[in-house]
Design an enzyme around this catalytic site. Sequence first.
Site: not given
Length: 379
Positions: A263, A301, A303
């Site tokens: 992340s 991830s 983001d």
Amino acid sequence: MKPEDRRLKVVAGLCAASVLLTTSLMAGDRPRTRDIGIAPGILECGPLNAITDVQGVKVGHVTVQDSARVNTGVTVIIPADGNLRQDRLPAAIFVANGYGKLAGLSQVQELGEIETPIALTNTLNVAEGMAALVEWTLAQPGNEDVYSVNAVVGETNDGYLNDIRARALSKNHFIEALEKARSGPVEEGVVGAGTGTVAFGFKGGIGTSSRKLPVKLGGFTVGVLVQSNFGGVLQMNGVRVGEALGQYYLKDELAGDEGADGSIMIVVATDAPLSDRNLERLARRAITGLARTGASMSNGSGDYVIAFSNAEGVRRREGVTLQTTAELANSAMSPLFQAVAEATEEAIYNSLLQADDVTGYRGTIKALPVKKVKMLLQR
């Protein structure tokens, strides 16, 4: 001298003072981006080349390390002076990939404002961060009649270098970070919320950068701070560094150990008088800077970009039912878009370059090999 070399020399010189000011805080003798000849973009950076170049912004870290088992921490960003609950700031959050546990998201999206500091930490200590921000906010003078607090806490998962299930952080660690928060140079690398993070298979961490527009474009400042903990195929200034160093996503039979999951938390501050709508537009452009570094933004991830303006004229006073503000026009936003892309890219590079090797819970993560990177860039 080639035109490109001349441009790099000029732009790098614009921020020479920032390197001198921050050297004493940097991890050992690890360089920042401009020390190795990279100056992303065309705009001048602020005197510190940090998010704290936006006047009023403060940053505090608490790092918790216990032998090789625990490597984690807290980073807090206080967006402005004054009572944030009574004089809220316009804000926006952009979710590029939502595999994360960002607390406070829905109210910021609904109301377009932020009323607490921003805390960054590991995935399983978000609750402690919320408790700390609520307690800190309720204790501020003028908040005696406050019965609702929207605490904003971002996270990345540091479970490779940190025994994340131990949940080593307490509410008091977050309170301590708030009390330590200062303007001025910002420590980067293996510190605070970046203590246990990994980026591109190398040691990640906290990084920061800024850009200042020329006076004819408003003279506004954009500052960025990142908590880098993501994967992909590292590129620096267009050079395919990850491939050259043999460490990148999909290296080994399309499923290498250096995966792309992870992340990144990106915090964007500006003194430009922006509405929450234009702050969301600004937040979206931060992802341009992330993409330039080679991020994969994979399925696992998280983001996130949190953007706010602390311009005095756009703060939202509690109890005022009709507010009149002077905000920047849509047509004036493009230079800010350029600024946030450049600052985000450089902040990510700084998070990698400032980090040291760390031996943690499941193994050792090496820092980006600076000498090899310099050689690749010189080619």
